[in-house]
Design a protein around this motif. Sequence first.
Motif, mmCIF file in Angstrom:
data_model
loop_
_atom_site.group_PDB
_atom_site.id
_atom_site.type_symbol
_atom_site.label_atom_id
_atom_site.label_comp_id
_atom_site.label_asym_id
_atom_site.label_seq_id
_atom_site.Cartn_x
_atom_site.Cartn_y
_atom_site.Cartn_z
ATOM 1 N N MET A 103 36.805 -23.120 0.539
ATOM 2 C CA MET A 103 35.991 -23.538 -0.598
ATOM 3 C C MET A 103 35.161 -24.768 -0.274
ATOM 4 O O MET A 103 34.691 -25.467 -1.138
ATOM 5 C CB MET A 103 36.888 -23.847 -1.799
ATOM 6 C CG MET A 103 37.615 -22.644 -2.335
ATOM 7 S SD MET A 103 38.512 -23.086 -3.799
ATOM 8 C CE MET A 103 39.571 -21.676 -3.986
ATOM 9 N N SER A 160 32.261 -25.093 0.830
ATOM 10 C CA SER A 160 30.871 -25.087 0.410
ATOM 11 C C SER A 160 30.685 -25.562 -1.022
ATOM 12 O O SER A 160 29.583 -25.887 -1.429
ATOM 13 C CB SER A 160 30.299 -23.678 0.559
ATOM 14 O OG SER A 160 31.001 -22.787 -0.260
ATOM 15 N N GLY A 161 31.766 -25.586 -1.786
ATOM 16 C CA GLY A 161 31.639 -25.997 -3.176
ATOM 17 C C GLY A 161 31.954 -27.456 -3.430
ATOM 18 O O GLY A 161 31.898 -27.910 -4.570
ATOM 19 N N GLU A 162 32.253 -28.215 -2.378
ATOM 20 C CA GLU A 162 32.673 -29.603 -2.582
ATOM 21 C C GLU A 162 31.592 -30.426 -3.289
ATOM 22 O O GLU A 162 31.901 -31.339 -4.040
ATOM 23 C CB GLU A 162 33.017 -30.260 -1.236
ATOM 24 C CG GLU A 162 34.237 -29.638 -0.560
ATOM 25 C CD GLU A 162 35.494 -29.715 -1.413
ATOM 26 O OE1 GLU A 162 35.683 -30.716 -2.123
ATOM 27 O OE2 GLU A 162 36.277 -28.755 -1.385
ATOM 28 N N ALA A 163 30.327 -30.065 -3.024
ATOM 29 C CA ALA A 163 29.229 -30.842 -3.606
ATOM 30 C C ALA A 163 29.251 -30.837 -5.123
ATOM 31 O O ALA A 163 28.733 -31.740 -5.763
ATOM 32 C CB ALA A 163 27.902 -30.290 -3.114
ATOM 33 N N ILE A 164 29.849 -29.822 -5.700
ATOM 34 C CA ILE A 164 29.789 -29.678 -7.148
ATOM 35 C C ILE A 164 30.911 -30.452 -7.843
ATOM 36 O O ILE A 164 30.877 -30.649 -9.054
ATOM 37 C CB ILE A 164 29.858 -28.168 -7.524
ATOM 38 C CG1 ILE A 164 29.052 -27.905 -8.783
ATOM 39 C CG2 ILE A 164 31.272 -27.668 -7.716
ATOM 40 C CD1 ILE A 164 27.572 -28.046 -8.568
ATOM 41 N N LEU A 165 31.889 -30.907 -7.078
ATOM 42 C CA LEU A 165 33.073 -31.494 -7.705
ATOM 43 C C LEU A 165 32.773 -32.812 -8.407
ATOM 44 O O LEU A 165 33.293 -33.086 -9.473
ATOM 45 C CB LEU A 165 34.170 -31.690 -6.656
ATOM 46 C CG LEU A 165 34.775 -30.389 -6.138
ATOM 47 C CD1 LEU A 165 35.722 -30.662 -4.998
ATOM 48 C CD2 LEU A 165 35.494 -29.669 -7.254
ATOM 49 N N ALA A 166 31.958 -33.636 -7.779
ATOM 50 C CA ALA A 166 31.696 -34.944 -8.363
ATOM 51 C C ALA A 166 30.652 -34.840 -9.459
ATOM 52 O O ALA A 166 29.641 -34.153 -9.297
ATOM 53 C CB ALA A 166 31.221 -35.896 -7.284
ATOM 54 N N HIS A 167 30.927 -35.502 -10.571
ATOM 55 C CA HIS A 167 29.966 -35.520 -11.675
ATOM 56 C C HIS A 167 28.693 -36.217 -11.214
ATOM 57 O O HIS A 167 28.744 -37.235 -10.539
ATOM 58 C CB HIS A 167 30.581 -36.241 -12.858
ATOM 59 C CG HIS A 167 29.585 -36.591 -13.911
ATOM 60 N ND1 HIS A 167 28.763 -35.649 -14.478
ATOM 61 C CD2 HIS A 167 29.263 -37.760 -14.469
ATOM 62 C CE1 HIS A 167 27.993 -36.244 -15.371
ATOM 63 N NE2 HIS A 167 28.269 -37.525 -15.369
ATOM 64 N N GLY A 168 27.546 -35.685 -11.594
ATOM 65 C CA GLY A 168 26.264 -36.278 -11.202
ATOM 66 C C GLY A 168 25.606 -35.526 -10.065
ATOM 67 O O GLY A 168 24.708 -36.030 -9.407
ATOM 68 N N SER A 169 26.050 -34.287 -9.831
ATOM 69 C CA SER A 169 25.544 -33.552 -8.667
ATOM 70 C C SER A 169 24.480 -32.506 -8.996
ATOM 71 O O SER A 169 23.827 -32.003 -8.110
ATOM 72 C CB SER A 169 26.711 -32.859 -7.971
ATOM 73 O OG SER A 169 27.419 -32.069 -8.898
ATOM 74 N N ALA A 170 24.308 -32.159 -10.273
ATOM 75 C CA ALA A 170 23.381 -31.069 -10.612
ATOM 76 C C ALA A 170 21.942 -31.562 -10.652
ATOM 77 O O ALA A 170 21.660 -32.650 -11.115
ATOM 78 C CB ALA A 170 23.745 -30.474 -11.963
ATOM 79 N N ALA A 171 21.042 -30.734 -10.123
ATOM 80 C CA ALA A 171 19.627 -31.085 -10.173
ATOM 81 C C ALA A 171 19.094 -30.832 -11.577
ATOM 82 O O ALA A 171 19.400 -29.811 -12.171
ATOM 83 C CB ALA A 171 18.867 -30.237 -9.173
#
Lengths: 246, 277
Positions: free
Chosen positions: A1, A3-14
């Motif tokens: 998983m 590849s999904g680490e970027a989504i874990l932290a709040h503040g990551s969505a464009a």
Amino acid sequence: MASGEAILAHGSAAKRPGSPWLSGFVAATISEIKSLYREPAALAFTLGQPIVLLVILVAFDFHTTLPNGKVVPYLDVLVPGLIAFIGMTVGLNGVLFPLSRYKERGILRRVAATPMPTGSFVVAMIVSRLLIALAVTLITWIFGVYVFGADLTGSAVLLIAFATIGSLAFIALGILMVAFARSEDDVAPLMMLVLIPSILFSGAADRQPRPRPHRPRHRYPRPRHLVRRRDHPGRLALQDGVARYE
Amino acid sequence: MATIPAPTRESASHTAQPPALRVANLVKHYKKFEAVRGISFDVQPGEIFGLLGPNGAGKTSTLEIVTGLRDATSGSVEIFGIDIAHHRAEARALLGVQLQESDFFDHLTLKEQLEFLGACYGVKPDTEALLGYVDLADRPNWRLKQLSGGQQQRFALAAALVNDPPLVLLDEPSTGLDPTARRQLWSLIRRLQAGGRTIVLSTHYMEEAEELCDRVAVMDRGVIAGIDTPLALIQQLIDTGFKREVVVRDATLEDVFLHLTGNTLDGVSLDDARKED
């Protein structure tokens, strides 16, 4: 998983510039149009129904008598009638079944939990169905006039305008009826409640198609403009009680 | 109504900012039925907070009011200081939601579902990262009905994150899952918390609440019967002189199931899941 680490932290969505109203409306409209062309049965029924009706009725080469006593090919009456019928079926079918399914399965609740206003989704439903109804209207027109040779008198703009108004009326009626439907099972009887009186009171039931007078019936389907060009270039009219080509 | 203890987790104890969720004197009536009867609690940023209770306890009604899907009869709900009754869109933008009995479109692929939901929030989500997080990165063009129950629940969790919310509400997220899939979901929820998100979940699985939650509120017939950390609630019960009939077993049937089937599920080993736990 990983590849999904970027989504874990709040503040990551464009972020996308624009309001949920507009972006949600555009996304919902596209989604609803996809729902038609990705469902082969729905697509075949929606686009094929008027063409099949045209083929069947042209095959029998029916004629009908107008209230002023004029005998005209049934096709000339059928094409505008079909356009009205399309507005009714696309408006009712296209809204009642999917919307009640979305309601029953909680999809509407999921959408309602977002910042997109409910009205945005409703407008998307209306616009998508209207676009579909107008596309089918255009197909019916092209097939009716240019392939089967229907002779439509009057303004094309007015016809499209009335088709739009009619479609909007039935879409609105469909949305209203979904509010009362508890499940998808309730939808078919509710639709009949509107369809049958609409057909009866439209006058379509009074205008019985009859075989062409004083001419043998064709035993096989022939587009009318071919028949007309070869046999009689004119229109049928009553002269002293007898139907003749002018 | 129970008193509200201060959160015990270190990450939740710095409190210059408003609570992630504040529910104050919340009441919900359905005609003559009182579903929620004056409950109050705060959820601090970074917490996993559990709403526990049997069916009909008022958990789902509470969460529906928190998401703005229902109006409260009285009382207030604030999300990071924003009153959802008066600033619905602003409050919802801070919320990620996984609702009980909510579904997705049949005709859209997983990637398109996430893009659609993102558009409803006015954002363009990183669909690749979202699907990667729930181990579905290799299936962006699949439809939901092609997934197993566990995969669908994981996808629903990814869908709750499309708007990058600081507060995530999960309504009975593991209902209907087998033990292995449930543990995988727990692991994902814990990793979300580690990323700085606050999570509120409702459940009727006591084991789930005990494993995941920093604090739990036990609801019964519309009121909060107890609210504290799971350990503190257990201690309070022990202090009353309660003694459980002890049955010592070296293994349970669930252990057997996990041993026999849980070594791999969707390419994730149970050992890995336990290490993450």
